[in-house]
Each structure stands twice: as structure tokens, then as C-alpha cells.
Write a protein that holds these residues in place. Structure first.
Motif, PDB file in Angstrom:
ATOM      1  N   ALA A   4       0.969  -1.037   0.155  1.00 36.79           N
ATOM      2  CA  ALA A   4       0.054  -0.044   0.010  1.00 36.79           C
ATOM      3  C   ALA A   4       0.858   1.287   0.023  1.00 36.79           C
ATOM      4  O   ALA A   4       1.770   1.308   0.791  1.00 36.79           O
ATOM      5  CB  ALA A   4      -0.951   0.035   1.070  1.00 36.79           C
ATOM      6  N   THR A   5       0.596   2.198  -0.892  1.00 33.99           N
ATOM      7  CA  THR A   5       1.523   3.362  -1.130  1.00 33.99           C
ATOM      8  C   THR A   5       0.605   4.654  -0.856  1.00 33.99           C
ATOM      9  O   THR A   5      -0.431   4.947  -1.774  1.00 33.99           O
ATOM     10  CB  THR A   5       2.160   3.391  -2.451  1.00 33.99           C
ATOM     11  OG1 THR A   5       2.889   2.094  -2.628  1.00 33.99           O
ATOM     12  CG2 THR A   5       3.177   4.552  -2.474  1.00 33.99           C
ATOM     13  N   VAL A  20      -0.792   6.216   4.372  1.00 30.91           N
ATOM     14  CA  VAL A  20      -0.204   4.501   4.892  1.00 30.91           C
ATOM     15  C   VAL A  20       0.410   4.206   3.728  1.00 30.91           C
ATOM     16  O   VAL A  20       0.216   3.830   2.628  1.00 30.91           O
ATOM     17  CB  VAL A  20      -1.594   3.728   5.241  1.00 30.91           C
ATOM     18  CG1 VAL A  20      -0.847   2.415   5.410  1.00 30.91           C
ATOM     19  CG2 VAL A  20      -2.368   4.193   6.334  1.00 30.91           C
ATOM     20  N   ASN A  21       1.779   3.696   4.217  1.00 28.61           N
ATOM     21  CA  ASN A  21       2.766   3.114   3.543  1.00 28.61           C
ATOM     22  C   ASN A  21       3.200   1.730   4.112  1.00 28.61           C
ATOM     23  O   ASN A  21       3.969   1.800   5.185  1.00 28.61           O
ATOM     24  CB  ASN A  21       3.993   3.975   3.172  1.00 28.61           C
ATOM     25  CG  ASN A  21       3.702   5.088   2.472  1.00 28.61           C
ATOM     26  OD1 ASN A  21       3.535   5.074   1.212  1.00 28.61           O
ATOM     27  ND2 ASN A  21       3.378   6.369   3.017  1.00 28.61           N
ATOM     28  N   ILE A  22       2.888   0.850   3.500  1.00 30.18           N
ATOM     29  CA  ILE A  22       3.144  -0.642   4.337  1.00 30.18           C
ATOM     30  C   ILE A  22       3.541  -1.767   3.199  1.00 30.18           C
ATOM     31  O   ILE A  22       2.621  -1.621   2.126  1.00 30.18           O
ATOM     32  CB  ILE A  22       2.279  -0.954   5.200  1.00 30.18           C
ATOM     33  CG1 ILE A  22       2.686  -2.373   5.897  1.00 30.18           C
ATOM     34  CG2 ILE A  22       0.876  -1.268   4.679  1.00 30.18           C
ATOM     35  CD1 ILE A  22       1.839  -2.432   7.389  1.00 30.18           C
ATOM     36  N   LYS A  23       4.335  -2.566   3.401  1.00 31.49           N
ATOM     37  CA  LYS A  23       4.527  -3.853   2.419  1.00 31.49           C
ATOM     38  C   LYS A  23       4.689  -5.009   3.067  1.00 31.49           C
ATOM     39  O   LYS A  23       5.047  -5.245   4.208  1.00 31.49           O
ATOM     40  CB  LYS A  23       6.069  -3.592   1.904  1.00 31.49           C
ATOM     41  CG  LYS A  23       6.577  -4.447   0.720  1.00 31.49           C
ATOM     42  CD  LYS A  23       7.985  -4.538   0.443  1.00 31.49           C
ATOM     43  CE  LYS A  23       8.153  -3.261  -0.200  1.00 31.49           C
ATOM     44  NZ  LYS A  23       9.844  -3.108  -0.806  1.00 31.49           N
ATOM     45  N   PHE A  24       3.833  -5.850   2.435  1.00 31.35           N
ATOM     46  CA  PHE A  24       3.822  -7.299   3.017  1.00 31.35           C
ATOM     47  C   PHE A  24       4.477  -8.122   2.249  1.00 31.35           C
ATOM     48  O   PHE A  24       4.043  -8.392   0.756  1.00 31.35           O
ATOM     49  CB  PHE A  24       2.198  -7.547   3.111  1.00 31.35           C
ATOM     50  CG  PHE A  24       1.526  -6.739   3.886  1.00 31.35           C
ATOM     51  CD1 PHE A  24       1.176  -6.966   5.467  1.00 31.35           C
ATOM     52  CD2 PHE A  24       0.811  -5.707   3.370  1.00 31.35           C
ATOM     53  CE1 PHE A  24       0.645  -6.083   6.013  1.00 31.35           C
ATOM     54  CE2 PHE A  24      -0.058  -4.758   4.080  1.00 31.35           C
ATOM     55  CZ  PHE A  24      -0.075  -4.982   5.419  1.00 31.35           C
ATOM     56  N   ILE A  46      -9.541  -2.802   1.242  1.00 35.51           N
ATOM     57  CA  ILE A  46      -8.764  -1.833   0.397  1.00 35.51           C
ATOM     58  C   ILE A  46      -7.639  -2.605  -0.227  1.00 35.51           C
ATOM     59  O   ILE A  46      -7.392  -2.800  -1.524  1.00 35.51           O
ATOM     60  CB  ILE A  46      -7.965  -0.572   1.222  1.00 35.51           C
ATOM     61  CG1 ILE A  46      -9.109   0.189   1.694  1.00 35.51           C
ATOM     62  CG2 ILE A  46      -6.952  -0.155   0.440  1.00 35.51           C
ATOM     63  CD1 ILE A  46      -8.629   1.466   2.624  1.00 35.51           C
ATOM     64  N   LEU A  47      -7.076  -3.584   0.479  1.00 41.46           N
ATOM     65  CA  LEU A  47      -5.857  -4.132  -0.210  1.00 41.46           C
ATOM     66  C   LEU A  47      -6.567  -5.433  -1.187  1.00 41.46           C
ATOM     67  O   LEU A  47      -5.911  -5.836  -1.956  1.00 41.46           O
ATOM     68  CB  LEU A  47      -5.473  -5.190   1.110  1.00 41.46           C
ATOM     69  CG  LEU A  47      -4.366  -4.464   1.992  1.00 41.46           C
ATOM     70  CD1 LEU A  47      -3.827  -5.259   3.151  1.00 41.46           C
ATOM     71  CD2 LEU A  47      -3.368  -3.721   1.291  1.00 41.46           C
ATOM     72  N   THR A  55      -7.132   8.137  -1.971  1.00 37.61           N
ATOM     73  CA  THR A  55      -5.721   8.613  -2.641  1.00 37.61           C
ATOM     74  C   THR A  55      -4.711   7.344  -2.317  1.00 37.61           C
ATOM     75  O   THR A  55      -5.163   6.544  -1.513  1.00 37.61           O
ATOM     76  CB  THR A  55      -5.163   9.824  -1.769  1.00 37.61           C
ATOM     77  OG1 THR A  55      -4.799   9.370  -0.398  1.00 37.61           O
ATOM     78  CG2 THR A  55      -6.035  11.131  -2.052  1.00 37.61           C
ATOM     79  N   GLY A  56      -3.856   7.310  -3.219  1.00 41.91           N
ATOM     80  CA  GLY A  56      -2.832   6.216  -3.187  1.00 41.91           C
ATOM     81  C   GLY A  56      -3.116   4.783  -3.740  1.00 41.91           C
ATOM     82  O   GLY A  56      -4.296   4.905  -4.539  1.00 41.91           O
ATOM     83  N   ASP A  57      -2.461   3.805  -3.893  1.00 40.04           N
ATOM     84  CA  ASP A  57      -2.783   2.916  -4.306  1.00 40.04           C
ATOM     85  C   ASP A  57      -2.121   1.549  -4.120  1.00 40.04           C
ATOM     86  O   ASP A  57      -1.375   1.642  -3.093  1.00 40.04           O
ATOM     87  CB  ASP A  57      -2.315   2.868  -6.032  1.00 40.04           C
ATOM     88  CG  ASP A  57      -0.645   3.001  -6.158  1.00 40.04           C
ATOM     89  OD1 ASP A  57      -0.084   4.363  -6.370  1.00 40.04           O
ATOM     90  OD2 ASP A  57       0.070   2.052  -5.698  1.00 40.04           O
TER      91      ASP A  57
END
Length: 537
Positions: A4-5, A20-24, A46-47, A55-57
Motif C-alpha cells: 500500500a502506497t 499509509v505506506n506498508i509492504k507485506f 482496500i488491499l 488517494t494512493g494505490d
């Protein structure tokens, strides 16, 4: 991998997430935690693409497949169980349907033959020939018997549907697996099977759950949703909880030297770093934990209610004797010659059919008459009861919470009642709202407050963790561990049971099985006995 960016989401003026910025990443299991209403389930949507952020992707590694545990238990009522599971792999089902349509054509052409050949190749690459076998294996592992595999979903009970939808999400070896409360309505054996499945799962798992034992067993990371942000932590739920409490203690105590706190942190990490929930991740997780500094651990802003039970007097040695209790409900014998004797300081978990356990507790509390048999409470005992259904205490009640709780308190002053409600997270205007508009979790907290005011030395609790968030479950768990009295209780929360009970009584069709042992010892003993039975078949 899924990432999520700069994700933000608002509902009107309410900000749920912001930047929110997070990587799984592959090979890890992430537990999403946060207070009720923080947006855990919304973030999963959202994921998965069910909800679009403002906003974001959200991006995934190209070519990877994402599977989601469906929440609509009626969506597949007209579909056969086995096919419902296979529908978890949309492309595979699409190929199967295209093949069937081609082969059914009366004017099958050379062009159709070429197309069928291409589909057969892709079908084989997706392990299509093993699809039915894999679906059946998943269903069997979750306790869905083979006689149900060919039935329609609409013919199944609610708990069976949950298992089928879980098998659907697990089917076809997805690369990314997203699950919201996957252990709800599962029995102990099914939960154990799921835990082992996820421990061997090589993809990415993202899960929301209120089951702390489950989170501790399968999670390598915790993602904490708080104030519109998501902070990622290495370790399972217990590590997150203990470290956040340690950080809170450090923040409150500014007088001690930082070096002393660093030593405390290092000692804490050393204890937990070896407790890896996933063998494949043990080494990398330990390396990450070893790199932690004091600044990496932040105090949680989560609010925990205060739960503490103090008996007014100590009970004597004669507490409760139950002899040959029988009860039939709607033609079914629920209790059959149930007999046992309660000893001082017993904390007993009752297992077996839910109706049987609730019926027994109602009889012991005088809310229902047994058909035969008898029971006798000791003269020094006082009992307080938490029913599985508390609706009669709240439905149609227009009293404020202050007046509602005052009914059960010897001390009637508003300051005392408000103080008590405040400890249960009902402060300010919250204490004045009507009792009939409470949520399920709020009602449970009120019932616990009522029980605490009783100062009873025997507590009877029927599924007290239902409707509670993780914070309230943790507080209740800690409060009951410290309770200096006797307990009879039921629960589906593994950690809750294991940390409180010292005796197990299982209600069966023949009577009771009574064992003085821990819950884990009981499960291990039961597993051994089942293996012996299988070998002797």
C-alpha cells in the motif's frame, strides 16, 4: 508481495487512514490489530480491491494470485460444496466452464480443437486434474465430512458454511491470502489444522483476528492500526503487547537512566526472540529483533478496561456438589447423569456441546429446573453469573448506565458509580447513555462491572470473551488469572482457557469426563487417544 502506497480514506469528515505506506512480503504472516472501529476490516477491503481508497494505490507482484476469505455465507447457496471450494481459483473455474462448453458443441470445429488444446495445457499447469482432490483434502482437514461435499451450500449449517468458505480461500495455493476473523465458529481441531496449514504456507498471509493464541502461533509481524496510521512490528501479538507496555512504563518513568531501560529491553527481546511462531522465519526474525532499539518500540495508545474481582469473604472447603443431573430439551437429552464435586480454588473449563454447558450453568444458578438429580452449594459460597445471552438485562431498558449499574451496587453515590464505569471505559457523557443502545462489547463490559460489584467468591462465566476486542479480552484474562476464588467457565479462546483453568470437565452424552490438568495437556492427551483409536481401526 502486496504493498500500500500513500493510501488515505475518509468517510465524510472522518479520517480513517492517511498516507499509509506498508509492504507485506512472501513467507510472512501479518496480524492486523487495532481498537474496535480503527479500520482493520476496511483496510483488508482496500488491499483486496473491494473498497477503493481516496488517494494512493495498492500494488502486487505481477502474476501473483490473491485469495480472500468471503464473508457472505449465503452467496453460494445454489452451488455444490466441492465446486464452491474450487471457485476460490477463478481462472481455473473459468477454464473448466470454457472446456465443458466447447466439448458440448454439436459442431465442434478445428478451431474449437485448437482452443480446447490451449485450455487443456493451461488447465494442467494450474494443477486442474488434482483440483477436486485438493478441495476434498481441505474440506476434510477443516472437519467437513465427505457426505457433505456433494450437497448444496444452502443445505449446510452456518458453521459448516464458514469452513467451506475458508477452504475456498485456501484452495489452489494462492500467493497472497487475506482473512478477516478466520477462526470464528471453528472448533478446536479445525483451528489447529488451520494453524498448521498457515505455518507451512509459503506465500503472504494478512489476517485480522481476536484469537490471541492464533495470532501468537502463526504471525511473524503485527501491523498496528492507530490514529489513521499503520505501524509494523516484528514478532507475534504477545511480543507486541509486552513491548508496548514496557515502552509505556518507560515513557511514564523519566527519572531512570536510559541505559537501565536498554538492558531491560535487551533482556525482554532475548526472552521473546527464541519464541518464533514460524520455523522458516526464526532466524530472520531473531536478526530483526536483535536490531531493535529503544526508539523502535512505541507505547500503545490503546485503552484497556480495569477488570478485577475481589471476593468479600473466603469460601470454605464445601463449595458445590452435583449428583446425577439430567435434562431433556425438545426431545433431546442434553444432560445425562452429570456428576462432579468442586474443590476450593478450582478454575474449571467446561467443554462439550454449547447447549449442554449453558443448560448446566442455568440449573446451577436456579434459572432452570433439572428433570432429575440434585446439586448443593456450600453455605460459605456466593455466586455471580455471566450468561451467554445478556439481552434480558438491556432490552427495553431506558436507564442511563449510571442508573443501570447503581441497581447492583451497595454504594449508591454517583461519584462511586461513575468512577467504576470510568475504569470500564465509560467516562464523561458515555456514562449517561441509555443501556438499550449499547453494542455487544459494551454490554459485556457492563456485565463484568456488575459481577465485580457482587464481590462473589464463585464466578460462573458462559463465553465471556464473545463480542470483546483484544484489549478487553486481555484485561479480562489478566483479571481472572489474579482472581482468588473458584471459577466455572466456558470459552473458545485457547489462550484464555490455558492461562486460567487448572481442571477440565467435558460434558458428554454419557456424563462427564473430569481431568485435573492444564488445557494444553488435555488437548495433547486427547490427540494421543485419537491417534491410538485410528491405529486400532
Amino acid at each position: 508481495m502486496i504493498q500500500a502506497t500513500n493510501v488515505s480514506l475518509r468517510y465524510g469528515s472522518r479520517k480513517l487512514f492517511e498516507d499509509v505506506n506498508i509492504k507485506f512480503t512472501e513467507g510472512n504472516c501479518y496480524g492486523i490489530i487495532g481498537a474496535n472501529g480503527a479500520g482493520k476490516s476496511t483496510f483488508l477491503k482496500i488491499l483486496s480491491g473491494e473498497i477503493e481508497a481516496n488517494t494512493g494505490d495498492v500494488s502486487m507482484t505481477p502474476g501473483q494470485r490473491l485469495a480472500v476469505l468471503k464473508q457472505d455465507h449465503f452467496a453460494y447457496d445454489d452451488v455444490e460444496v466441492l465446486k464452491t471450494v474450487m471457485m476460490g481459483h477463478e481462472r481455473l473455474i473459468q477454464i473448466m466452464e470454457e472446456k465443458d462448453a466447447l466439448y458440448a458443441k454439436p459442431d465442434f470445429s478445428d478451431e474449437d480443437g485448437m482452443k480446447a488444446s490451449e485450455l487443456e495445457c493451461e488447465f494442467a499447469e494450474l494443477n486442474g486434474w488434482e483440483a477436486e482432490s485438493e478441495a476434498a483434502t481441505l474440506l476434510n482437514g477443516l472437519g467437513v465430512s465427505e457426505d457433505l461435499h456433494t450437497k448444496l451450500m444452502g443445505d449446510l449449517e452456518g458453521s459448516e458454511k464458514v469452513k467451506v468458505l475458508l477452504a475456498q480461500a485456501l484452495f489452489g495455493k494462492p500467493d497472497i491470502l487475506i482473512m478477516d476473523e478466520p477462526t470464528n465458529h471453528l472448533d478446536i481441531k479445525s483451528i489447529n489444522w488451520l494453524e498448521n496449514f498457515l505455518l507451512d504456507f509459503e506465500g503472504t498471509v494478512i489476517v485480522v483476528s481476536h484469537d490471541r493464541h492464533f495470532l501468537n502461533k502463526v504471525c511473524t509481524h503485527m501491523a498496528d492500526v492507530d490514529f489513521g496510521k499503520i505501524q509494523l512490528y516484528v514478532g507475534n501479538y504477545d511480543f507486541w503487547y509486552e513491548s508496548s507496555q514496557l515502552a509505556l512504563q518507560m515513557a511514564k518513568d523519566q527519572n531512570k537512566k536510559k541505559e537501565e531501560k536498554m538492558k531491560e529491553l535487551q533482556s525482554f527481546i532475548a526472552r521473546f526472540s527464541s519464541n518464533a511462531s514460524k520455523a522458516k522465519q526464526a532466524t530472520s526474525r531473531k536478526k530483526q529483533l536483535d536490531k531493535l532499539t529503544l526508539d523502535d518500540i512505541k507505547p500503545s495508545t490503546r485503552r484497556y478496561p480495569f477488570v478485577g474481582f475481589k471476593p468479600e469473604r473466603e469460601a470454605g472447603n464445601e463449595l458445590l456438589e452435583v449428583k446425577d443431573l439430567c435434562k431433556t430439551i425438545d426431545g433431546e437429552k442434553v444432560l445425562n447423569n452429570v456428576s462432579f464435586r468442586i474443590n476450593k480454588d478450582d478454575k474449571i473449563i467446561f467443554l462439550g456441546d454449547g447447549t449442554a454447558k449453558t443448560t448446566l450453568f442455568k440449573i446451577l444458578m436456579g434459572e432452570m429446573e433439572a428433570d432429575s438429580g440434585e446439586f448443593k452449594w456450600g453455605v460459605t459460597t456466593s455466586q455471580s453469573y455471566f450468561p451467554s445471552d445478556n439481552s434480558e438485562y438491556f432490552d427495553g431498558c431506558d436507564l442511563s448506565l449510571v442508573d443501570w449499574l447503581r441497581q447492583y451496587s451497595e454504594e449508591k453515590s454517583e461519584s462511586f458509580i461513575r468512577g467504576f464505569l470510568g475504569r470500564m471505559l465509560f467516562s464523561g457523557e458515555e456514562a449517561l447513555k441509555s443501556a438499550n443502545v449499547l453494542s455487544g462489547g459494551e454490554k459485556v463490559r457492563c456485565m463484568l462491572a456488575k459481577m465485580m460489584l457482587s464481590s462473589a467468591n464463585v464466578l460462573i462465566l458462559d463465553e465471556p470473551t464473545n463480542h470483546l476486542d483484544l484489549e478487553s479480552i486481555t484485561a479480562l484474562n489478566n483479571g481472572l488469572m489474579s482472581f482468588n476464588g473458584t471459577m466455572l467457565f466456558t470459552s473458545h479462546d485457547h489462550q484464555f482457557i490455558e492461562t486460567i483453568s487448572n481442571r477440565v470437565i467435558e460434558i458428554t452424552k454419557e456424563g462427564v469426563m473430569d481431568r485435573t490438568m492444564t488445557y494444553d495437556e488435555y488437548l495433547e492427551n486427547d490427540e494421543v487417544q485419537n491417534k491410538v483409536k485410528e491405529m486400532n481401526k
